[in-house]
Design an enzyme around this catalytic site. Structure first.
Site, mmCIF file in Angstrom:
data_model
loop_
_atom_site.group_PDB
_atom_site.id
_atom_site.type_symbol
_atom_site.label_atom_id
_atom_site.label_comp_id
_atom_site.label_asym_id
_atom_site.label_seq_id
_atom_site.Cartn_x
_atom_site.Cartn_y
_atom_site.Cartn_z
ATOM 1 N N ASP A 32 -38.101 19.999 51.666
ATOM 2 C CA ASP A 32 -36.681 19.924 52.102
ATOM 3 C C ASP A 32 -36.427 19.918 53.444
ATOM 4 O OD1 ASP A 32 -37.376 21.374 49.732
ATOM 5 O OD2 ASP A 32 -35.528 22.291 49.547
ATOM 6 N N GLU A 64 -32.301 17.310 50.165
ATOM 7 C CA GLU A 64 -31.263 18.047 49.624
ATOM 8 C C GLU A 64 -30.255 18.748 50.451
ATOM 9 O OE1 GLU A 64 -31.688 21.220 46.825
ATOM 10 O OE2 GLU A 64 -32.779 22.561 48.248
ATOM 11 N N ASN A 65 -31.078 18.957 51.639
ATOM 12 C CA ASN A 65 -30.383 19.946 52.761
ATOM 13 C C ASN A 65 -30.214 19.037 54.009
ATOM 14 O OD1 ASN A 65 -32.698 21.925 51.411
ATOM 15 N ND2 ASN A 65 -30.579 22.762 51.188
ATOM 16 N N HIS A 101 -38.662 22.063 41.628
ATOM 17 C CA HIS A 101 -37.797 22.488 42.876
ATOM 18 C C HIS A 101 -37.203 23.881 41.984
ATOM 19 C CE1 HIS A 101 -34.839 21.947 46.138
ATOM 20 N NE2 HIS A 101 -34.208 22.550 45.401
ATOM 21 N N HIS A 131 -28.904 21.023 45.279
ATOM 22 C CA HIS A 131 -27.638 20.949 46.116
ATOM 23 C C HIS A 131 -27.505 19.183 45.946
ATOM 24 C CE1 HIS A 131 -27.435 24.368 47.877
ATOM 25 N NE2 HIS A 131 -28.872 24.511 48.266
ATOM 26 N N HIS A 191 -37.698 23.697 47.224
ATOM 27 C CA HIS A 191 -36.476 24.782 47.264
ATOM 28 C C HIS A 191 -36.590 26.294 47.951
ATOM 29 C CE1 HIS A 191 -33.099 26.816 45.720
ATOM 30 N NE2 HIS A 191 -33.629 27.670 45.332
#
Ligand SMILES: [Fe+2]
Ligand SMILES: [Fe+2]
Length: 287
Positions: A10, A41-42, A156, A70, A181
């Site tokens: 991530d 995702e971040n 994830h 996310h 994750h």
């Protein structure tokens, strides 16, 4: 001949994007991967991914982009999810969720196989309602347009047990099952008995002087007072975490997996000296 792929954990905020941009040339030089994938995702201010940051990651040399719980936090990403061929949403979201359930990447070398990538969300200790990740990957395997493809599964998920069970369930049927994750890398990278490369968590590509990428003081304050506190993205000790995997192009079995962890140098580009402590003051937080 072996196919070599790198998968990064991530990417968190501006420091994560900058660390990846700075260290990807090092990864390309040192490991000579045919393909590089990353979970983003971040990537945009700590949650979600904007179209602009998607393009910057592509320009930095990321070939394929995955997302997690996310996925829709920056809703502008929907058009990218619908139009681009190298990014997918988690496959076990509701059927009508925007975006593709898997994507494929073709290495530049013509004699190497296409890699199919599918991400699924876990269901234990996860807030997002998701369908059965085991059954979803089974279904995706039946949909792929090749009979004996190279498949990389990303699980994830929060629970180590659920991720290990995914690895064991698909051992020998896919080339890799890689966890993401938790943002904390695990020390269990291995080839499972059936020939599937496995790790419980890739770790995070982001600021490690933090709590999972967020400012330490804010998280500690929230946990010690139970009062809501904004969680800004931290800045210190940006690192790139992930794995490099070798897959036998003929048998589709993984033959090697190793963790990579590369600290970034904040005194060199694209880091900007004197940038503020909040992610929102970062130089390219432009959306
Ligand atoms: Fe994450
Ligand atoms: Fe996540």
């Amino acid at each position: 001949m072996n196919l070599r792929v790198v998968m990064l954990g991530d990417i968190v905020g501006t420091p994560g994007r900058q660390a990846v941009a700075q260290q990807l040339p090092v990864i390309r030089e040192r490991y000579r991967p045919h393909l590089v994938m990353a979970n983003a995702e971040n990537a945009s201010n700590g949650t979600g991914l904007t179209p602009s940051h998607y393009r910057k990651l592509k320009d930095a040399g990321v070939d394929g982009v995955t997302l997690g719980d996310h996925v829709y936090k920056k809703v502008q990403i929907v058009s990218v999810l619908e139009q681009e061929s190298d990014i997918a949403r988690p496959a076990n979201l509701p059927t009508q969720a925007a975006g593709k359930r898997w994507f494929r990447l073709k290495p530049a070398e013509a004699n190497l196989p296409t890699v199919y990538v599918v991400t699924v969300l876990g269901r234990i200790f996860m807030g997002t309602p998701a369908n059965d990740p085991f059954a979803t990957v089974e279904q995706v395997l039946t949909e792929l347009p090749e009979r004996d493809p190279v498949v990389v599964v990303e699980i994830h998920a929060e629970a180590t047990s659920e991720k290990i069970a995914m690895g064991r369930y698909f051992d020998g049927r896919v080339s890799a099952v890689l966890g993401s994750h938790t943002h904390v890398p695990t020390a269990d990278a291995r080839i499972l008995p059936g020939g599937t490369a496995y790790i419980t968590d890739l770790g995070m590509s982001g600021p490690h002087d933090s709590v999972l990428g967020r400012e330490v003081g804010a998280v500690v304050k929230q946990m010690t007072t139970a009062m809501p506190v904004p969680f800004d993205v931290a800045q210190g000790d940006p690192r790139v975490n992930g794995v490099v995997i070798d897959i036998d192009a003929r048998t589709r079995k993984a033959v090697h997996i190793e963790r990579i962890e590369l600290p970034a140098d904040r005194n060199k580009p694209p880091f900007v000296l004197g940038a503020g402590s909040s992610d929102s003051s970062g130089p390219d937080n432009d959306e």
